[in-house]
Design an enzyme around this catalytic site. Sequence first.
Site, short mmCIF file in Angstrom:
data_model
loop_
_atom_site.label_atom_id
_atom_site.label_comp_id
_atom_site.label_asym_id
_atom_site.label_seq_id
_atom_site.Cartn_x
_atom_site.Cartn_y
_atom_site.Cartn_z
N SER A 38 22.71 10.92 47.98
CA SER A 38 21.58 11.74 48.37
C SER A 38 20.43 10.86 48.87
CB SER A 38 21.15 12.53 47.13
OG SER A 38 20.54 13.72 47.47
N HIS A 65 13.84 14.70 48.45
CA HIS A 65 15.04 15.03 47.66
C HIS A 65 14.87 16.37 46.95
CE1 HIS A 65 17.50 14.36 43.88
NE2 HIS A 65 18.40 14.12 44.81
N ARG A 76 11.63 10.84 46.90
CA ARG A 76 11.94 11.78 45.80
C ARG A 76 11.42 13.19 46.11
NH1 ARG A 76 14.42 9.80 41.30
NH2 ARG A 76 14.97 11.62 40.08
#
Length: 209
Positions: free
Chosen positions: A16, A42, A39
Amino acid sequence: MPHLYETDGATIYLHSFATIRAEADLARFTPEEEVVAVRMIHAAGMVGLEQHIRFTPGMAVAARAALEAGAPILCDARMVSEGITRPRLPAGNAVICTLHDPEVPELAGAMGNTRSAAAVELWRPHLEGAIIAIGNAPTALFHLLNLLEDPATPRPAAIIGCPVGFIGAAESKAALMAAPPCPAMAVEGRLGGSAIAVAAVNALASRKE
Ligand SMILES: C/C1=C2N=C(/C=C3N=C(/C(C)=C4\N[C@@](C)([C@@H]5N=C1[C@](C)(CCC(=O)O)[C@H]5CC(=O)O)[C@@](C)(CC(=O)O)[C@@H]4CCC(=O)O)[C@@](C)(CC(=O)O)[C@@H]\3CCC(=O)O)C(C)(C)[C@@H]/2CCC(=O)O
């Protein structure tokens, strides 16, 4: 036929983050900002979010240092406070969400404001040196900015401004970044949300992925 899919959590994360780093335009971020942006992308599942992420200079470093020094984390919604991964926190930091405090509904009525804004009033004793994580409520960010217009109000160490939505979200974040009362970051416009704010806190609390 059973569906075949990746079942190893560490491998899922690895692929990812590699996909994000391959696809997103991260060039303008410092190394400390980049891990936060990755992040957040994500959590949103959205390459392109990086174009809307803004940091004041040095915010990521200041927020990390504050967390290491034990800063409490003040959250606007329980969706934010519950998402913070406690083992990542470098100093067993307190995570505080006052939204569901029994005093809040009456206070909101007296203020003629939302419960989210009233809950910010209860942050006053914790504000000095705190990390603020706002992922839901534009009124919480506006009310905080109004409190901080008084120079006597204690300064937080950093503000993560990610309220989401159509009424006040873009405006509150524009106000934050136009005149930041302390180091700050924001996702500009309507985009934001609790998951994205949590991702920023979790990244700031962690060493590089
Ligand atoms: C106007 C509000 C907005 N809420 C949004 C999106 C989501 N809110 C969820 C939940 C469960 C909660 N929202 C409250 C904070 C509630 N939401 C509001 C308020 C009416 C006003 C806030 C504001 O405008 O600044 C607010 C109530 C208040 O008086 O402050 C919540 C407390 C409502 C409740 O359950 O009583 C609650 C938070 C609970 C918690 O986590 O502690 C959603 C999950 C709703 C859903 O989809 O079911 C969702 C979560 C989004 C997220 O990522 O956090 C908006 C879109 C942010 C909106 C403000 C802007 C707008 O355009 O309307």
